[in-house]
Design a protein around this motif. Structure first.
Motif, short mmCIF file in Angstrom:
data_model
loop_
_atom_site.label_atom_id
_atom_site.label_comp_id
_atom_site.label_asym_id
_atom_site.label_seq_id
_atom_site.Cartn_x
_atom_site.Cartn_y
_atom_site.Cartn_z
N ASP A 43 -28.03 -23.67 -15.39
CA ASP A 43 -29.20 -22.82 -15.14
C ASP A 43 -28.83 -21.36 -15.34
O ASP A 43 -29.53 -20.46 -14.86
CB ASP A 43 -29.69 -23.03 -13.70
CG ASP A 43 -31.20 -23.18 -13.63
OD1 ASP A 43 -31.86 -23.09 -14.67
OD2 ASP A 43 -31.72 -23.37 -12.51
N ARG A 90 -31.38 -24.31 -18.69
CA ARG A 90 -32.52 -23.40 -18.52
C ARG A 90 -33.24 -23.23 -19.85
O ARG A 90 -32.61 -22.93 -20.86
CB ARG A 90 -32.00 -22.05 -18.01
CG ARG A 90 -33.08 -20.98 -17.88
CD ARG A 90 -32.45 -19.61 -17.68
NE ARG A 90 -31.82 -19.49 -16.38
CZ ARG A 90 -32.19 -18.61 -15.44
NH1 ARG A 90 -33.20 -17.80 -15.67
NH2 ARG A 90 -31.55 -18.56 -14.29
N GLY A 106 -31.75 -17.19 -21.62
CA GLY A 106 -30.89 -18.21 -21.08
C GLY A 106 -29.81 -18.66 -22.05
O GLY A 106 -29.47 -17.97 -23.02
#
Length: 368
Positions: A184, A209, A217
Motif C-alpha cells: 500500500d 495501491r 503509488g
C-alpha cells in the motif's frame, strides 16, 4: 549437430526467415543451410522464462514434495517454459523452511526460488493468509537464504513495512532480486525501495495501491523508473488488454516481464484447489479464494500469456518474445545463456503454429 530450417525466427529486433544450427545443446549459428528438420514456415521463439509461478498440473511448489515440484515444472516446460522459477506464497516459518530446502535440491529443474512473502502488507494480502504475514525479519531471511544454498533468487517485500528498506538492501547485496509487491506504499516510499536496490514490481497493478491521479503509488513509481522491470499477468482476468497495452507503452518490452502466477489448477480445469494454506475455487478458468472474490493466482501457461499479448493486446511478436523470455532472463542474470535466439546461447526454443499454439519445445538442444 541438427539444423532446423524453413522457419520464421523471432529475434529481439524482428522476424527473420531461416534456420538454426544446434550443436552440443547450444545455438551454433543462425543459418540458411539445408535443414535436417523442416519446420514448414512455423515461428520459432526463445524458450519462455517465467519469474513467477506457484505450480501446475495439480502440483504445487509449496508442498515440499520433490516429485510434485518436478511435475509442476514439467507441465510448464511442455508448454514452452524452458526456464522457470518456483514461487512460494506466505507460510509459517516451518513450512517455508521445508519447501525451500526441497526446492534447493532440484538442480536445474528450476532456475531458483521466489519468496512471495511473508513480508507483505496485510491491507494488500490478496491470496496470502493475513494471519501469517509478518514484518521483515533479517534473521528469518538469513535462515531461508542459507537453506536455499544459493537458489534463492527473488523475494517480494512491501516497502512500507518497518525494516523493509533495510531487508531490500540486504537481499540485493546477497545477490537476491528484491521486488516490491502486495503493498500500500505511496510512490515516494516505493521509489525509496528502488533506491535501496529493488528492481522488480511483482504483478504490477495487482496486490498494490491502485494508480490515482493525485497519488500514483507503486504503479507510477515502477513504470517511470528505468531500473525496474514490471511483471504482468496477461490472462484476461488480472488485467484488461488495454491495461497491458498501457504498461508496454509506458515501460517498453525491455522492462516488461510476462509472468503466469500460475497455481496448481493450471492445466487441470475447474475444481477446488489450495494455494498455500488457503482454499481456492476455479470456475471458468478464474481462480479465487473460496467464499470470496480475491483472485488466487492464474491458470495459464506462458504460451497463453505470450499468445494473448500478440493476438489480444496487439504487441508485435518480437516485443512479446522479449517480454516472455529475454527481459525476465536479464532479471535473473541469465541473459548471457538464454532468452533469445542468438549464437552461443542455449538451444532453448519453442516452435509455434500460425495461431501461436505450441508445436514443439526444445531445451538445451533436446526436444521435450
Amino acid at each position: 549437430m541438427t539444423v532446423l530450417g524453413n522457419a520464421r525466427l523471432v529475434l529481439p529486433d524482428g522476424v527473420r526467415r531461416g534456420g538454426l544450427r544446434v550443436e552440443d545443446g547450444l545455438i551454433a549459428a543462425l543459418t540458411d543451410e539445408t535443414p535436417d528438420i523442416d519446420l514448414g514456415g512455423r515461428y520459432v521463439v526463445p524458450g519462455f522464462v517465467d519469474l513467477h509461478v506457484h505450480g501446475g498440473a495439480g502440483a504445487s511448489y509449496q508442498s515440499a514434495d520433490p516429485a510434485e515440484a518436478r511435475r509442476a515444472a514439467e507441465f510448464h516446460l511442455a508448454h514452452g517454459t524452458t526456464t522457470t522459477m518456483a514461487s512460494l506464497v506466505t507460510g509459517d516459518p516451518a513450512e517455508l523452511r521445508a519447501a525451500v530446502a526441497v526446492l534447493a535440491g532440484l538442480g536445474d529443474v528450476i532456475a531458483g526460488i521466489h519468496l512471495e512473502g511473508p513480508f507483505l502488507a496485510p491491507s494488500r494480502c490478496g491470496a496470502h493468509d493475513p494471519a501469517l504475514l509478518r514484518a521483515p525479519d533479517p534473521a528469518e531471511f538469513g535462515d531461508l537464504l542459507a537453506r536455499a544454498r544459493g537458489r534463492l533468487r527473488m523475494i517480494t517485500v512491501a516497502p512500507e513495512l518497518p525494516g523493509a528498506l533495510e531487508l531490500i538492501a540486504e537481499a540485493a547485496a546477497a545477490g537476491v532480486v528484491a521486488a516490491v509487491g502486495h503493498t500500500d506504499a505511496p510512490a515516494a516510499v516505493t521509489r525509496s525501495a528502488f533506491d535501496a536496490g529493488a528492481r522488480v514490481a511483482t504483478h504490477l497493478f495487482n496486490g498494490m495501491r491502485p494508480l490515482h491521479h493525485r497519488e500514483g503509488g507503486p504503479v507510477t513509481a515502477a513504470l517511470t523508473d528505468p531500473r525496474v522491470t514490471v511483471e504482468l499477468i496477461n490472462d484476461g482476468v488480472h488485467l484488461a488488454a488495454e491495461t497491458v497495452h498501457l504498461a508496454f507503452q509506458a515501460a517498453g518490452a525491455d522492462r516488461v516481464a510476462l509472468v503466469t502466477d500460475a497455481m496448481a489448477a493450471a492445466g487441470m480445469g475447474d475444481g477446488d484447489y489450495r494455494l498455500g494454506v488457503l482454499e481456492v475455487q476455479v470456475r471458468g478458468g478464474r481462480a479465487t479464494l473460496a467464499g470470496g472474490t480475491s483472485i488466487a493466482g492464474s491458470t495459464i501457461t506462458m504460451a497463453d500469456a505470450f499468445r494473448r499479448a500478440v493476438r489480444d493486446v496487439g504487441v508485435p511478436i518480437e516485443q512479446a518474445a522479449r517480454a516472455a523470455a529475454l527481459t525476465p532472463a536479464r532479471v535473473l542474470g541469465l541473459a548471457g545463456r538464454t532468452g533469445s535466439l542468438e549464437e552461443g546461447k542455449a538451444a532453448d526454443l519453442v516452435v509455434l503454429e500460425e495461431d501461436l499454439a505450441v508445436a514443439r519445445v526444445m531445451k538445451n538442444g533436446h526436444w521435450r
